[in-house]
Design an enzyme around this catalytic site. Structure first.
Site, PDB file in Angstrom:
ATOM      1  CG  ASP A 223      -0.302  -0.440   2.497  1.00 14.05           C
ATOM      2  OD1 ASP A 223       0.929  -0.381   2.586  1.00 14.05           O
ATOM      3  OD2 ASP A 223      -1.026  -0.850   3.416  1.00 14.05           O
TER       4      ASP A 223
ATOM      5  CG  HIS B  95      -5.677  -2.572   8.766  1.00 16.76           C
ATOM      6  ND1 HIS B  95      -5.720  -1.207   8.947  1.00 16.76           N
ATOM      7  CD2 HIS B  95      -4.397  -2.919   9.051  1.00 16.76           C
ATOM      8  CE1 HIS B  95      -4.533  -0.766   9.291  1.00 16.76           C
ATOM      9  NE2 HIS B  95      -3.714  -1.785   9.376  1.00 16.76           N
TER      10      HIS B  95
ATOM     11  CG  ASN C  77      -8.538  -1.814  11.974  1.00 16.14           C
ATOM     12  OD1 ASN C  77      -7.623  -2.496  11.503  1.00 16.14           O
ATOM     13  ND2 ASN C  77      -8.991  -0.716  11.394  1.00 16.14           N
TER      14      ASN C  77
ATOM     15  CD  GLU D  20      -8.484   0.728   7.741  1.00 16.52           C
ATOM     16  OE1 GLU D  20      -8.390  -0.222   8.535  1.00 16.52           O
ATOM     17  OE2 GLU D  20      -7.781   1.747   7.842  1.00 16.52           O
TER      18      GLU D  20
HETATM   19  P1  PGA Z   1       2.164  -1.836  12.639  1.00 15.57           P
HETATM   20  O1  PGA Z   1       1.021  -1.829  11.540  1.00 15.57           O
HETATM   21  O2  PGA Z   1       3.171  -2.858  12.225  1.00 15.57           O
HETATM   22  O3  PGA Z   1       2.749  -0.434  12.613  1.00 15.57           O
HETATM   23  O4  PGA Z   1       1.517  -2.173  13.946  1.00 15.57           O
HETATM   24  C1  PGA Z   1       0.543  -3.049  11.067  1.00 15.57           C
HETATM   25  C2  PGA Z   1      -0.546  -2.801  10.049  1.00 15.57           C
HETATM   26  O5  PGA Z   1      -1.258  -1.803  10.176  1.00 15.57           O
HETATM   27  O6  PGA Z   1      -0.692  -3.624   9.126  1.00 15.57           O
END
Ligand code: PGA
Length: 264
Positions: free
Chosen positions: A67, A138, A136, A143
């Site tokens: 992304d 994702h 969450n 999302e």
């Molecule tokens: P993070 O993010 O490694 O900064 O916790 C993970 C994600 O959002 O996929």
């Protein structure tokens, strides 16, 4: 889903690095899917160390990141192109021309998705996809309520994601609300997936992903449909899994087989 629980985040990174290096050594022309965020940083540090020690090369690798933010140029310190350059690409022998991050700067951001899907197809698909997981649930920036068959497209970030990622931005700095992300359907086409999760902030998402019902409310739960996904987590991220003992038992059997026959 294969679930591997290690005591610490450093062990998680080492295990993921083992899998990546093994895949790279077996197939020097590997198509590698890459993730950003704080979780894979320790993995990338391991890969750089192993590269410097002459244990692995990225010379023939093609990469696709999950992304990118809409509206941040590659030179912006919070863009994922910049992150990848800083934390991996500039420190290994990968050919920059074969590294791909969705283009968040197109006049019409909706053109980025189909172009990215075509580039992945032209490369022959992703062999090994590295993933993190949001608190969450994702994956990429898919999302909750994302279609489970979604493709690369523009996504509006959830409030939780914006809050979680605000730590990377200066107070008052522009923080994008839109991103281009591989879809869940795109991710599910990777031949192998390795998802890393560390810290107790991920415990609920990990439990929902592995042991919950498949639901768009936990996008990572779609990985239950994938035939070769390995979830590697530390004890904190695994703390809400109910079948921890079973996973440890399975791992002991797998390790015995690996010792005899090598990694698969
Ligand atoms: P993070 O993010 O490694 O900064 O916790 C993970 C994600 O959002 O996929």
């Amino acid at each position: 889903m294969e679930v591997i629980i290690h005591p610490t985040a450093e062990d998680v990174a080492a295990r993921a690095a083992d899998i990546c290096c093994d895949a790279l050594n077996k197939n020097p022309a590997l198509v590698l899917g890459l993730a950003t965020g704080s979780t894979p940083l320790a993995l990338y540090a391991q890969l750089i160390r192993r590269h410097q020690a002459g244990q692995v090369s990225f010379r023939g690798v093609t990469s696709f990141n999950l992304d990118e933010y809409v509206g941040l140029p590659p030179s912006h310190p919070q863009s994922y192109r910049h992150y990848m350059h800083t934390h991996l690409f500039s420190q290994v022998d990968i050919d920059p021309a074969r590294t791909h991050v969705p283009d968040g700067m197109l006049e019409n951001p909706m053109d980025a998705g189909p172009a990215y899907e075509a580039a992945i197809r032209a490369a022959g698909g992703i062999d090994l996809q590295v993933l993190g997981i949001g608190a969450n649930g994702h994956i990429g920036f898919n999302e909750p309520t994302s279609a489970l068959h979604s493709r690369t497209r523009v996504k509006t970030l959830a409030e939780k994601t914006v809050t979680d990622n605000s730590r990377f931005f200066q107070p008052g700095e522009f923080q994008p609300r839109l991103a281009i992300t591989m879809g869940i359907g795109t991710i599910l086409e990777a031949r192998r997936i390795v998802l890393l999760a560390t810290g107790d902030g991920k415990a609920e998402a990990v439990a929902n992903m592995v042991e919950g019902s498949v639901s768009a409310m936990c996008p990572a739960s779609a990985l239950q449909f994938h035939v070769k996904t390995t979830v590697i987590c530390d004890r904190a991220a695994a703390s809400r899994l109910r079948m921890r003992d079973y996973y440890q038992f399975v791992l002991a059997q797998q390790d015995a087989l690996t010792a005899r026959f090598g990694l698969r």
